[in-house]
Design a protein around this motif. Structure first.
Motif, PDB file in Angstrom:
ATOM      1  N   VAL A  88      18.815  21.888  93.788  1.00 50.39           N
ATOM      2  CA  VAL A  88      18.986  23.329  93.657  1.00 50.39           C
ATOM      3  C   VAL A  88      19.731  23.816  94.890  1.00 50.39           C
ATOM      4  O   VAL A  88      19.284  23.583  96.016  1.00 50.39           O
ATOM      5  CB  VAL A  88      17.620  24.048  93.530  1.00 50.39           C
ATOM      6  N   MET A  89      20.871  24.451  94.678  1.00 51.25           N
ATOM      7  CA  MET A  89      21.666  24.983  95.776  1.00 51.25           C
ATOM      8  C   MET A  89      21.458  26.487  95.846  1.00 51.25           C
ATOM      9  O   MET A  89      21.639  27.191  94.845  1.00 51.25           O
ATOM     10  CB  MET A  89      23.134  24.638  95.584  1.00 51.25           C
ATOM     11  N   GLU A  94      12.212  23.320  85.400  1.00 50.63           N
ATOM     12  CA  GLU A  94      11.912  23.807  84.053  1.00 50.63           C
ATOM     13  C   GLU A  94      10.777  24.820  84.052  1.00 50.63           C
ATOM     14  O   GLU A  94      10.851  25.839  83.367  1.00 50.63           O
ATOM     15  CB  GLU A  94      11.603  22.628  83.135  1.00 50.63           C
ATOM     16  N   GLU A  95       9.716  24.560  84.830  1.00 54.56           N
ATOM     17  CA  GLU A  95       8.575  25.487  84.884  1.00 54.56           C
ATOM     18  C   GLU A  95       8.976  26.845  85.451  1.00 54.56           C
ATOM     19  O   GLU A  95       8.522  27.886  84.972  1.00 54.56           O
ATOM     20  CB  GLU A  95       7.450  24.889  85.733  1.00 54.56           C
ATOM     21  N   MET A  96       9.839  26.838  86.479  1.00 53.33           N
ATOM     22  CA  MET A  96      10.284  28.095  87.096  1.00 53.33           C
ATOM     23  C   MET A  96      11.476  28.707  86.375  1.00 53.33           C
ATOM     24  O   MET A  96      11.885  29.807  86.697  1.00 53.33           O
ATOM     25  CB  MET A  96      10.629  27.858  88.565  1.00 53.33           C
ATOM     26  N   LYS A 133      12.492  17.778  88.268  1.00 56.49           N
ATOM     27  CA  LYS A 133      13.044  18.394  87.060  1.00 56.49           C
ATOM     28  C   LYS A 133      11.985  19.296  86.429  1.00 56.49           C
ATOM     29  O   LYS A 133      12.288  20.396  85.957  1.00 56.49           O
ATOM     30  CB  LYS A 133      13.474  17.294  86.088  1.00 56.49           C
ATOM     31  N   ASP A 134      10.729  18.842  86.437  1.00 54.61           N
ATOM     32  CA  ASP A 134       9.637  19.633  85.876  1.00 54.61           C
ATOM     33  C   ASP A 134       9.512  20.987  86.579  1.00 54.61           C
ATOM     34  O   ASP A 134       9.280  22.015  85.930  1.00 54.61           O
ATOM     35  CB  ASP A 134       8.302  18.889  85.978  1.00 54.61           C
ATOM     36  N   GLY A 139      18.805  16.025  86.992  1.00 60.90           N
ATOM     37  CA  GLY A 139      18.906  14.612  86.652  1.00 60.90           C
ATOM     38  C   GLY A 139      17.765  14.214  85.741  1.00 60.90           C
ATOM     39  O   GLY A 139      17.069  15.068  85.187  1.00 60.90           O
ATOM     40  N   ALA A 140      17.539  12.926  85.612  1.00 55.15           N
ATOM     41  CA  ALA A 140      16.483  12.417  84.734  1.00 55.15           C
ATOM     42  C   ALA A 140      15.087  12.793  85.226  1.00 55.15           C
ATOM     43  O   ALA A 140      14.205  13.117  84.432  1.00 55.15           O
ATOM     44  CB  ALA A 140      16.594  10.899  84.612  1.00 55.15           C
TER      45      ALA A 140
END
Length: 67
Positions: free
Chosen positions: A25-26, A44-46, A40-41, A19-20
């Motif tokens: 995470v499933m 993206e980092e992982m 969200k960060d 999302g925004a």
């Protein structure tokens, strides 16, 4: 890496819904799917994506049992 949490479950990312600000995470763990809400960060980092092998770490003061 060491954790104080003792509940560590090996699984595979089934789906990532971004999302925004947050993401869901499933993770498939055996016959069960565990959902985790993370930033969200963090996704993206992982570089999390479906098919990734991950460890789900559960640290909670309340775990319920149902029979």
């Amino acid at each position: 890496m060491q954790f104080s949490a003792r509940n560590k479950l090996q699984g595979t990312v089934k789906e990532v819904r971004v999302g925004a600000v947050m993401a869901i995470v499933m993770v498939q763990v055996g016959e069960n799917v565990i959902e985790s809400a993370i930033t969200k960060d963090a996704v993206e980092e992982m570089k999390l994506k479906a098919g990734d092998k991950v460890t789900v770490v559960v640290k909670s003061t309340s775990v319920m049992i149902m029979k």
